[in-house]
Design a protein around this motif. Structure first.
Motif, PDB file in Angstrom:
ATOM      1  N   LEU A   1       7.198  11.703 -20.952  1.00  0.00           N
ATOM      2  CA  LEU A   1       7.991  12.270 -19.864  1.00  0.00           C
ATOM      3  C   LEU A   1       7.899  13.796 -19.870  1.00  0.00           C
ATOM      4  O   LEU A   1       7.768  14.426 -18.809  1.00  0.00           O
ATOM      5  N   ARG A   2       7.963  14.400 -21.036  1.00  0.00           N
ATOM      6  CA  ARG A   2       7.885  15.856 -21.140  1.00  0.00           C
ATOM      7  C   ARG A   2       6.514  16.377 -20.717  1.00  0.00           C
ATOM      8  O   ARG A   2       6.411  17.470 -20.150  1.00  0.00           O
ATOM      9  N   ILE A   3       5.480  15.617 -20.974  1.00  0.00           N
ATOM     10  CA  ILE A   3       4.140  16.008 -20.521  1.00  0.00           C
ATOM     11  C   ILE A   3       4.071  15.967 -19.000  1.00  0.00           C
ATOM     12  O   ILE A   3       3.494  16.850 -18.360  1.00  0.00           O
ATOM     13  N   ILE A   4       4.673  14.949 -18.392  1.00  0.00           N
ATOM     14  CA  ILE A   4       4.701  14.863 -16.936  1.00  0.00           C
ATOM     15  C   ILE A   4       5.470  16.048 -16.350  1.00  0.00           C
ATOM     16  O   ILE A   4       5.059  16.634 -15.337  1.00  0.00           O
ATOM     17  N   ALA A   5       6.566  16.419 -17.010  1.00  0.00           N
ATOM     18  CA  ALA A   5       7.391  17.533 -16.524  1.00  0.00           C
ATOM     19  C   ALA A   5       6.752  18.887 -16.789  1.00  0.00           C
ATOM     20  O   ALA A   5       7.183  19.896 -16.216  1.00  0.00           O
ATOM     21  N   GLY A   6       5.748  18.947 -17.664  1.00  0.00           N
ATOM     22  CA  GLY A   6       5.106  20.217 -17.995  1.00  0.00           C
ATOM     23  C   GLY A   6       5.742  20.922 -19.161  1.00  0.00           C
ATOM     24  O   GLY A   6       5.392  22.068 -19.465  1.00  0.00           O
ATOM     25  N   LEU A   7       6.672  20.260 -19.852  1.00  0.00           N
ATOM     26  CA  LEU A   7       7.340  20.867 -20.997  1.00  0.00           C
ATOM     27  C   LEU A   7       6.501  20.769 -22.269  1.00  0.00           C
ATOM     28  O   LEU A   7       6.776  21.446 -23.258  1.00  0.00           O
ATOM     29  N   GLU A   8       5.510  19.884 -22.262  1.00  0.00           N
ATOM     30  CA  GLU A   8       4.529  19.798 -23.330  1.00  0.00           C
ATOM     31  C   GLU A   8       3.159  19.590 -22.702  1.00  0.00           C
ATOM     32  O   GLU A   8       3.049  19.100 -21.571  1.00  0.00           O
ATOM     33  N   GLN A   9       2.117  19.943 -23.448  1.00  0.00           N
ATOM     34  CA  GLN A   9       0.753  19.799 -22.966  1.00  0.00           C
ATOM     35  C   GLN A   9       0.053  18.674 -23.712  1.00  0.00           C
ATOM     36  O   GLN A   9       0.188  18.544 -24.933  1.00  0.00           O
ATOM     37  N   PRO A  10      -0.723  17.847 -23.012  1.00  0.00           N
ATOM     38  CA  PRO A  10      -1.481  16.789 -23.690  1.00  0.00           C
ATOM     39  C   PRO A  10      -2.707  17.366 -24.391  1.00  0.00           C
ATOM     40  O   PRO A  10      -3.191  18.442 -24.034  1.00  0.00           O
ATOM     41  N   ASP A  11      -3.199  16.655 -25.382  1.00  0.00           N
ATOM     42  CA  ASP A  11      -4.449  17.040 -26.027  1.00  0.00           C
ATOM     43  C   ASP A  11      -5.652  16.643 -25.172  1.00  0.00           C
ATOM     44  O   ASP A  11      -6.710  17.272 -25.239  1.00  0.00           O
TER      45      ASP A  11
ATOM     46  N   GLN B   1       0.827  -1.198   0.000  1.00  0.00           N
ATOM     47  CA  GLN B   1       0.000   0.000   0.000  1.00  0.00           C
ATOM     48  C   GLN B   1       0.868   1.258   0.000  1.00  0.00           C
ATOM     49  O   GLN B   1       0.781   2.086   0.888  1.00  0.00           O
ATOM     50  N   HIS B   2       1.743   1.369  -0.996  1.00  0.00           N
ATOM     51  CA  HIS B   2       2.558   2.566  -1.117  1.00  0.00           C
ATOM     52  C   HIS B   2       1.673   3.739  -1.529  1.00  0.00           C
ATOM     53  O   HIS B   2       0.703   3.587  -2.267  1.00  0.00           O
ATOM     54  N   GLN B   3       2.032   4.907  -1.060  1.00  0.00           N
ATOM     55  CA  GLN B   3       1.307   6.107  -1.456  1.00  0.00           C
ATOM     56  C   GLN B   3       1.466   6.350  -2.948  1.00  0.00           C
ATOM     57  O   GLN B   3       2.555   6.267  -3.497  1.00  0.00           O
ATOM     58  N   ARG B   4       0.370   6.673  -3.597  1.00  0.00           N
ATOM     59  CA  ARG B   4       0.413   6.973  -5.024  1.00  0.00           C
ATOM     60  C   ARG B   4       0.887   8.411  -5.207  1.00  0.00           C
ATOM     61  O   ARG B   4       0.221   9.355  -4.792  1.00  0.00           O
ATOM     62  N   VAL B   5       2.057   8.578  -5.832  1.00  0.00           N
ATOM     63  CA  VAL B   5       2.638   9.898  -6.009  1.00  0.00           C
ATOM     64  C   VAL B   5       2.138  10.548  -7.292  1.00  0.00           C
ATOM     65  O   VAL B   5       1.897  11.757  -7.345  1.00  0.00           O
ATOM     66  N   LEU B   6       1.962   9.748  -8.333  1.00  0.00           N
ATOM     67  CA  LEU B   6       1.603  10.289  -9.644  1.00  0.00           C
ATOM     68  C   LEU B   6       0.584   9.377 -10.309  1.00  0.00           C
ATOM     69  O   LEU B   6       0.690   8.151 -10.252  1.00  0.00           O
ATOM     70  N   GLU B   7      -0.408   9.995 -10.944  1.00  0.00           N
ATOM     71  CA  GLU B   7      -1.390   9.263 -11.740  1.00  0.00           C
ATOM     72  C   GLU B   7      -1.454   9.890 -13.132  1.00  0.00           C
ATOM     73  O   GLU B   7      -1.619  11.107 -13.269  1.00  0.00           O
ATOM     74  N   ILE B   8      -1.327   9.060 -14.134  1.00  0.00           N
ATOM     75  CA  ILE B   8      -1.474   9.490 -15.521  1.00  0.00           C
ATOM     76  C   ILE B   8      -2.789   8.912 -16.022  1.00  0.00           C
ATOM     77  O   ILE B   8      -2.958   7.685 -16.093  1.00  0.00           O
ATOM     78  N   VAL B   9      -3.711   9.793 -16.363  1.00  0.00           N
ATOM     79  CA  VAL B   9      -5.082   9.372 -16.656  1.00  0.00           C
ATOM     80  C   VAL B   9      -5.429   9.686 -18.105  1.00  0.00           C
ATOM     81  O   VAL B   9      -5.589  10.852 -18.488  1.00  0.00           O
ATOM     82  N   ASP B  10      -5.492   8.646 -18.927  1.00  0.00           N
ATOM     83  CA  ASP B  10      -5.989   8.728 -20.304  1.00  0.00           C
ATOM     84  C   ASP B  10      -5.304   9.834 -21.115  1.00  0.00           C
ATOM     85  O   ASP B  10      -5.955  10.615 -21.820  1.00  0.00           O
ATOM     86  N   ILE B  11      -3.986   9.896 -21.028  1.00  0.00           N
ATOM     87  CA  ILE B  11      -3.244  10.943 -21.747  1.00  0.00           C
ATOM     88  C   ILE B  11      -3.208  10.612 -23.244  1.00  0.00           C
ATOM     89  O   ILE B  11      -2.881   9.491 -23.643  1.00  0.00           O
ATOM     90  N   GLN B  12      -3.515  11.644 -24.049  1.00  0.00           N
ATOM     91  CA  GLN B  12      -3.456  11.528 -25.500  1.00  0.00           C
ATOM     92  C   GLN B  12      -2.728  12.742 -26.067  1.00  0.00           C
ATOM     93  O   GLN B  12      -2.866  13.851 -25.560  1.00  0.00           O
ATOM     94  N   LYS B  13      -1.943  12.491 -27.109  1.00  0.00           N
ATOM     95  CA  LYS B  13      -1.183  13.573 -27.730  1.00  0.00           C
ATOM     96  C   LYS B  13      -0.988  13.262 -29.208  1.00  0.00           C
ATOM     97  O   LYS B  13      -0.632  12.130 -29.568  1.00  0.00           O
ATOM     98  N   ALA B  14      -1.235  14.265 -30.058  1.00  0.00           N
ATOM     99  CA  ALA B  14      -1.063  14.088 -31.498  1.00  0.00           C
ATOM    100  C   ALA B  14      -0.339  15.289 -32.073  1.00  0.00           C
ATOM    101  O   ALA B  14      -0.524  16.425 -31.628  1.00  0.00           O
ATOM    102  N   TYR B  15       0.503  15.027 -33.066  1.00  0.00           N
ATOM    103  CA  TYR B  15       1.101  16.059 -33.895  1.00  0.00           C
ATOM    104  C   TYR B  15       0.466  15.944 -35.281  1.00  0.00           C
ATOM    105  O   TYR B  15      -0.248  14.973 -35.560  1.00  0.00           O
ATOM    106  N   PRO B  16       0.688  16.904 -36.156  1.00  0.00           N
ATOM    107  CA  PRO B  16       0.116  16.795 -37.501  1.00  0.00           C
ATOM    108  C   PRO B  16       0.467  15.464 -38.165  1.00  0.00           C
ATOM    109  O   PRO B  16       1.640  15.097 -38.282  1.00  0.00           O
ATOM    110  N   ASN B  17      -0.555  14.730 -38.549  1.00  0.00           N
ATOM    111  CA  ASN B  17      -0.420  13.450 -39.261  1.00  0.00           C
ATOM    112  C   ASN B  17       0.212  12.348 -38.420  1.00  0.00           C
ATOM    113  O   ASN B  17       0.657  11.335 -38.971  1.00  0.00           O
TER     114      ASN B  17
END
Length: 324
Positions: free
Chosen positions: A75-85, A28-44
């Motif tokens: 990783l960059r989305i987690i760090a805030g360097l990119e934004q998810p769609d 029962q470790h404490q949950r530090v981070l949750e990634i929930v249904d992350i999606q990201k697209a670039y052109p094409n």
């Protein structure tokens, strides 16, 4: 690829392994981070599709996959360097999806280390230490503490160009740890180093991570690296997580054909179900007894590791067989 010794030992005692896997899933470790249904697209190009995972206190998860699979983007989305769609990043119960990188309390080590060439090592390490939180003496003490941690106590006055690649990597790690982050993010930090230095430093990183008990994500394309240092591995392909599991299960119990083929060496034999409990292998007259339910005339593939196969010389009258 050599099998890490930890996996060899685990494979020699399946009952001990089973107990350890059960205890891990029940911790029962404490949950530090949750990634929930992350999606990201670039052109094409769809880069990430429905990514879901969590990271617990003191755990090291590796994002492992071929180039272009989306691991660095995640990783960059987690760090805030990119934004998810679409989707959310939740840290300790707080939605940080739109939060600026400086507000996320994440330490990042980049692939090229990104040290400031015009600053001394001490100044590089202290770069993120806010004057309102650290007095001049507190900064000096913190720098000394971190240099001791990375086992380079006498380099504070030097500059990055005066250090080897391995030393620069450790300084980048110290700078990331200086702010006492909640999460440590490592973007292929060892890829530019030679093999001998890489093995030594990955062991050092794991020791430091355990010593500080800091939740860590490591992006890597090196299978042996991921298998050796990770608590869990997320194997990624074409923007999806193919399997998120312990190193042992990733290697010995792959859940998809891609994971089986990508990790280590795997042999595949095509075949067809010929009858009850019988399979006919293509290009071979060998029949094998099966333990899985398959319909007659159904096509299949058997995958097995080279180290799990052996040659047996039987008298001609005895039928050769294989259990699956």
């Amino acid at each position: 690829m050599n099998i890490p010794s930890a996996l060899q030992q685990a494979n020699s005692d399946h009952r001990t392994l089973a107990r350890s896997l059960r205890s891990y899933s029940q911790q029962q470790h404490q949950r530090v981070l949750e990634i929930v249904d992350i999606q990201k697209a670039y052109p094409n190009k769809q880069v990430l599709e429905h990514i879901n995972l969590d990271l617990r206190a003191g755990e090291l998860i590796s994002f492992l996959g071929p180039s272009g699979c989306g691991k660095t983007t995640l990783l960059r989305i987690i760090a805030g360097l990119e934004q998810p769609d679409y989707g959310k990043i939740i840290k300790k119960g707080q939605d940080i999806t739109r939060l600026k990188p400086a507000k996320r309390q994440c330490g990042v080590v980049f692939q090229n280390y990104a040290l400031f060439p015009n600053l001394s090592i001490a100044e590089n390490i202290a770069f993120g230490l806010h004057p309102k939180q650290y007095s001049k003496q507190a900064k000096v003490d913190r720098i000394a503490e971190l240099l001791d941690l990375i086992e380079l106590p006498d380099i504070a006055a030097r500059y990055p160009y005066q250090l080897s690649g391995g030393q620069q990597q450790r300084v980048a790690l110290a700078r990331a740890l200086a702010i006492q982050p909640d999460i440590l993010l490592l973007d292929e930090p060892l890829s530019a180093l030679d093999a001998v230095v890489r093995v030594k430093l990955r062991q050092n990183i794991r020791l430091i991570q355990r010593q500080l008990n800091i939740a860590t994500i490591l992006v890597t394309h090196d299978q042996e690296e991921a298998l050796s240092v990770s608590d869990r591995i997320a194997v990624m392909y074409a923007g999806k997580i193919e399997q998120l599991d312990t190193p042992h299960n990733i290697y010995y119990a792959p859940q998809t054909r891609f994971v089986a083929a990508f990790i280590g060496n795997m042999n595949f034999l095509a075949g067809r179900v010929t009858g009850n409990q019988q399979l006919q292998l293509i290009h071979s007259a060998t029949e094998v007894q099966r333990t899985h339910r398959l319909e007659k005339d159904e096509w299949f593939e058997i995958g097995f590791r080279p180290e799990n196969a052996c040659l047996i010389l039987d008298p001609p009258q005895q039928q050769q067989g294989l259990m699956i």
